[in-house]
Design a protein around this motif. Structure first.
Motif, PDB file in Angstrom:
ATOM      1  N   THR A  11       0.753  -0.963   0.267  1.00 16.91           N
ATOM      2  CA  THR A  11       0.037  -0.168  -0.054  1.00 16.91           C
ATOM      3  C   THR A  11       0.751   1.479  -0.715  1.00 16.91           C
ATOM      4  O   THR A  11       2.218   1.188   0.299  1.00 16.91           O
ATOM      5  CB  THR A  11      -0.938   0.430   1.111  1.00 16.91           C
ATOM      6  N   ASN A  80       2.144  -2.845   4.501  1.00 17.48           N
ATOM      7  CA  ASN A  80       1.163  -1.960   4.525  1.00 17.48           C
ATOM      8  C   ASN A  80       2.118  -0.181   5.403  1.00 17.48           C
ATOM      9  O   ASN A  80       2.703  -0.627   6.093  1.00 17.48           O
ATOM     10  CB  ASN A  80       0.410  -1.958   5.919  1.00 17.48           C
ATOM     11  N   VAL A 109      -4.557  -0.593   8.256  1.00 18.50           N
ATOM     12  CA  VAL A 109      -3.373  -2.184   8.769  1.00 18.50           C
ATOM     13  C   VAL A 109      -4.140  -2.883   8.566  1.00 18.50           C
ATOM     14  O   VAL A 109      -4.074  -4.587   8.626  1.00 18.50           O
ATOM     15  CB  VAL A 109      -2.439  -1.067   9.564  1.00 18.50           C
ATOM     16  N   THR A 112      -7.015  -4.090   6.107  1.00 15.56           N
ATOM     17  CA  THR A 112      -5.964  -5.260   4.398  1.00 15.56           C
ATOM     18  C   THR A 112      -5.196  -6.327   6.055  1.00 15.56           C
ATOM     19  O   THR A 112      -5.114  -7.551   5.280  1.00 15.56           O
ATOM     20  CB  THR A 112      -4.844  -4.664   4.766  1.00 15.56           C
ATOM     21  N   THR A 113      -4.942  -6.441   6.871  1.00 17.81           N
ATOM     22  CA  THR A 113      -4.407  -7.916   7.331  1.00 17.81           C
ATOM     23  C   THR A 113      -5.050  -8.903   8.119  1.00 17.81           C
ATOM     24  O   THR A 113      -4.872  -9.637   7.068  1.00 17.81           O
ATOM     25  CB  THR A 113      -3.581  -7.700   9.429  1.00 17.81           C
ATOM     26  N   ASN A 130       4.748  -3.933   8.347  1.00 17.81           N
ATOM     27  CA  ASN A 130       4.219  -2.915   8.457  1.00 17.81           C
ATOM     28  C   ASN A 130       5.103  -1.935   8.827  1.00 17.81           C
ATOM     29  O   ASN A 130       6.070  -1.526   9.137  1.00 17.81           O
ATOM     30  CB  ASN A 130       2.835  -2.688   9.959  1.00 17.81           C
TER      31      ASN A 130
END
Length: 251
Positions: A11, A80, A109, A112-113, A130
């Protein structure tokens, strides 16, 4: 190329740190989905260069995140990286800006996780990385939302690492200090004018004041670290917060 056959989503990767990570993963054979805003022709050029596809999803919109994740398909690697900053005293901090910073830097975060984990569990292999910040380990004044969000990313990453400890999926943070990007470079003339300083003074006494090496982190260095964490040999490295800040947080 040790990431041949792996699928990655990065991202905030149409420029800066995210783009460097995407390029590093692609160079090792990963199939990459980049995400972010920017000039359409420039993004098309990036995709052609590294063989990537692009999602323009707005990560402050849960529905758009869900669509992006569904279109990306089962992921092996999730990075992320998207983030934003706003600098203001806490008593004057605009409420809407607080919500935006937290939404992009932290809540996205989470989304998406949670959407990437099921496929990684099923495969028995995955890498969640991340992009946090030196501000996940220490704080600076006037950055309440940013500091809070990055400390949150650190805690969230540790929690995910513990939950997935026996699955073959790792979760780690990368925490850069000041990274040399066009955004940072563009701030130098304004800071020179506002403070009556030379370019050298702005770089050494303002931007790099907290980095003992007196060197900016390069985006390629962050990309190399992210790629390193994707190696099979790194399977027992999880829940860690990797500083790449020229010694900032060592003091």
């Amino acid at each position: 190329m040790f990431l041949e056959g792996k699928r990655a989503l990065v991202t905030g990767s149409t420029s800066g740190i995210g783009l460097a990570i995407a390029k590093a993963l692609a160079a090792e054979g990963a199939s990459v989905v980049i995400n972010g805003f920017g000039d359409a022709d420039e993004i098309a050029g990036i995709c052609a260069e590294i063989g990537a596809t692009h999602s323009g999803a707005n990560l402050m919109d849960v529905g758009e995140i869900e669509t992006m994740m569904a279109e990306a398909g089962p992921l092996d690697i999730l990075v992320n990286n998207a983030g934003m900053q706003h600098v203001c005293p806490v008593e004057e901090f605009p409420v809407e800006k607080w919500h935006q910073v937290i939404a992009l830097n932290l809540t996205a975060v989470f989304h998406t996780t949670r959407l990437a984990v099921p496929a990684m569990r099923e495969k028995g292999w995955g890498r969640i990385i991340n992009t946090a910040s030196a501000h996940s380990k220490t704080a600076s004044p006037f950055k309440s939302a940013y500091n809070a969000s990055k400390h949150g990313v650190d805690g969230f990453t540790k929690t995910v690492a513990l939950e997935l400890a026996e699955t073959g999926v790792t979760a780690n943070c990368i925490s850069p200090g000041y990274v040399w990007t066009p955004l940072i470079e563009g701030q130098i003339p304004d800071t020179m004018k506002a403070r009556g300083l030379t370019e050298e003074q702005v770089i050494n006494d303002v931007l790099l004041a907290k980095q003992p090496t007196k060197k900016f982190v390069q985006v390629e260095e962050v990309g190399a670290l992210a790629t390193f964490l994707c190696r099979t040999e790194m399977g027992n490295v999880t829940g860690a917060n990797w500083s790449i800040d020229g010694g900032w947080t060592a003091e």
